[in-house]
Design an enzyme around this catalytic site. Structure first.
Site, PDB file in Angstrom:
ATOM      1  N   HIS A 182      -0.354   0.893 -13.467  1.00  0.00           N
ATOM      2  CA  HIS A 182       0.360  -0.330 -13.838  1.00  0.00           C
ATOM      3  C   HIS A 182       1.837   0.011 -14.069  1.00  0.00           C
ATOM      4  CE1 HIS A 182       0.794  -4.389 -15.352  1.00  0.00           C
ATOM      5  NE2 HIS A 182       1.545  -3.903 -16.323  1.00  0.00           N
ATOM      6  N   ARG A 185      -6.490  -8.176  -8.544  1.00  0.00           N
ATOM      7  CA  ARG A 185      -7.686  -8.922  -8.913  1.00  0.00           C
ATOM      8  C   ARG A 185      -8.378  -8.184 -10.053  1.00  0.00           C
ATOM      9  NH1 ARG A 185      -9.941 -12.797  -5.893  1.00  0.00           N
ATOM     10  NH2 ARG A 185      -8.351 -12.579  -4.312  1.00  0.00           N
ATOM     11  N   GLY A 212       0.785  -1.238   0.000  1.00  0.00           N
ATOM     12  CA  GLY A 212       0.000   0.000   0.000  1.00  0.00           C
ATOM     13  C   GLY A 212       0.810   1.277   0.000  1.00  0.00           C
ATOM     14  N   SER A 213       1.998   1.256  -0.587  1.00  0.00           N
ATOM     15  CA  SER A 213       2.762   2.513  -0.607  1.00  0.00           C
ATOM     16  C   SER A 213       2.062   3.565  -1.484  1.00  0.00           C
ATOM     17  CB  SER A 213       4.208   2.285  -1.064  1.00  0.00           C
ATOM     18  OG  SER A 213       4.265   1.890  -2.413  1.00  0.00           O
ATOM     19  N   ASN A 214       1.356   3.122  -2.524  1.00  0.00           N
ATOM     20  CA  ASN A 214       0.581   4.080  -3.334  1.00  0.00           C
ATOM     21  C   ASN A 214      -0.645   4.588  -2.566  1.00  0.00           C
ATOM     22  OD1 ASN A 214       1.583   4.514  -6.273  1.00  0.00           O
ATOM     23  ND2 ASN A 214       1.985   2.360  -5.828  1.00  0.00           N
ATOM     24  N   LYS A 250     -17.376 -14.084  -7.396  1.00  0.00           N
ATOM     25  CA  LYS A 250     -16.997 -12.666  -7.506  1.00  0.00           C
ATOM     26  C   LYS A 250     -18.220 -11.746  -7.457  1.00  0.00           C
ATOM     27  CE  LYS A 250     -13.412 -11.356  -9.941  1.00  0.00           C
ATOM     28  NZ  LYS A 250     -12.457 -10.864 -10.933  1.00  0.00           N
TER      29      LYS A 250
HETATM   30  C1  GRF Z   1       2.554  -0.751  -7.829  1.00  0.00           C
HETATM   31  O1  GRF Z   1       3.815  -0.876  -8.446  1.00  0.00           O
HETATM   32  C2  GRF Z   1       1.467  -0.612  -8.853  1.00  0.00           C
HETATM   33  O2  GRF Z   1       1.894  -0.067 -10.068  1.00  0.00           O
HETATM   34  C3  GRF Z   1       1.042  -2.032  -9.091  1.00  0.00           C
HETATM   35  O3  GRF Z   1       1.167  -2.667  -7.854  1.00  0.00           O
HETATM   36  C4  GRF Z   1       2.178  -2.002  -7.075  1.00  0.00           C
HETATM   37  C5  GRF Z   1       1.576  -1.729  -5.731  1.00  0.00           C
HETATM   38  O4  GRF Z   1       2.546  -1.304  -4.807  1.00  0.00           O
HETATM   39  N1  GRF Z   1      -0.282  -2.093  -9.654  1.00  0.00           N
HETATM   40  P1  GRF Z   1       2.098  -0.699  -3.406  1.00  0.00           P
HETATM   41  O5  GRF Z   1       1.256  -1.765  -2.708  1.00  0.00           O
HETATM   42  O6  GRF Z   1       1.298   0.541  -3.665  1.00  0.00           O
HETATM   43  O7  GRF Z   1       3.358  -0.437  -2.656  1.00  0.00           O
END
Ligand code: GRF
Length: 198
Positions: free
Chosen positions: A112, A94, A15-17, A68
Site C-alpha cells: 500500500h 478489490r 502492473g509495474s510491481n 464475490k
Molecule cells: C502501487 O502503488 C501499489 O502500492 C498500489 O497500487 C499501485 C499499483 O501500481 N497498491 P502498479 O500497477 O504495480 O504499477
C-alpha cells in the site's frame, strides 16, 4: 533443499510491481516462481506484461459472476491448478472476501502506498498530498478482512518535497516499491522456510 515458493500475483492495472517481482524472480533475487497472474480487468496492461514474460494468467470480469463468492471460488480453482502457495497483491483494486481469505489464511500480502495506518483505501497518494504530510511511504502487510488493516510486515518512509506533485510523488513511491516489495518477499519466504508464518 529450499523449494521455490509458487506465487500468484494479483493486479488490476499497469502492473509495474508485477513486472518488478517477475524480474526479481528471473534474476534470482527472489526465490519464488511467478506461477500465475490473476487480473480482474481483462484489458489491463498487466495482462500484456504477463504474456510477454510467459507467465500464465487468469483474467476475469467480476460482472460475469453472481457474486464475490462465486468468482473467488473460480480463482481458487485456478490457484489450485497452478499449485500456488502464496498470494501477492500488487495493485489489485478489490477487497479479498472470506472465501479466498479462508483458503489462503496467513498467505496473502499486499503493498500500500502510504505509511499505514495513515491513508488507507483509494488514492493514498492524493490523500497524503491533500493532508500536507512531509513524510509518507510504503507499507507491506498481511491481508485480513479489512481495508489495508492486516499486520504490518515492513515499511519504508519517503519524504514529500515542497514541490512534489502527484506525478513526482507517485514516481518516487513506485521506485521504492519496485525494490522494496521483492526484497521483503524474499525475507518473508526465507523465514517461512524455517517456520510457518502465523
Ligand atoms: C502501487 O502503488 C501499489 O502500492 C498500489 O497500487 C499501485 C499499483 O501500481 N497498491 P502498479 O500497477 O504495480 O504499477
Amino acid at each position: 533443499m529450499t523449494t521455490r515458493t509458487r506465487i500468484a500475483i494479483f493486479a488490476s492495472g499497469s502492473g509495474s510491481n508485477f513486472q518488478a517481482i517477475a524480474d526479481a524472480c528471473r534474476a534470482g533475487e527472489l526465490d519464488a516462481t511467478p506461477a500465475l497472474l490473476v487480473c480482474d480487468r481483462p484489458g489491463a496492461y498487466v495482462v500484456e506484461r504477463a504474456t510477454a514474460a510467459d507467465i500464465p494468467y487468469f483474467a476475469f470480469s467480476p460482472k460475469s459472476y453472481h457474486n464475490k463468492e462465486e468468482f473467488e471460488t473460480h480463482i481458487i480453482q485456478e490457484l489450485t491448478r497452478y499449485e500456488v502457495d502464496f498470494i501477492v497483491l500488487a495493485g489489485y483494486m478489490r477487497l479479498i472476501g472470506p472465501t479466498l481469505l479462508s483458503a489462503f489464511k496467513g498467505r496473502i500480502v499486499n503493498i500500500h502506498p502510504s505509511l499505514l495506518p495513515a491513508f488507507p483505501g483509494l488514492d493514498a497518494v492524493g490523500q497524503a498530498l491533500e493532508y500536507g504530510v512531509k513524510l509518507t511511504g510504503v507499507t507491506i502487510h498481511f491481508v485480513d478482512e479489512g481495508m489495508d488493516t492486516g499486520p504490518i510486515i515492513a515499511q519504508k518512509a519517503i519524504e514529500v518535497g515542497a514541490f512534489d506533485t502527484r506525478e513526482t510523488l507517485e514516481k518516487k513511491i513506485h521506485e521504492v516499491e519496485h525494490l522494496f516489495y521483492p526484497k521483503t518477499l524474499q525475507q518473508l519466504f526465507s523465514v517461512k522456510g524455517e517456520a510457518a508464518i502465523r
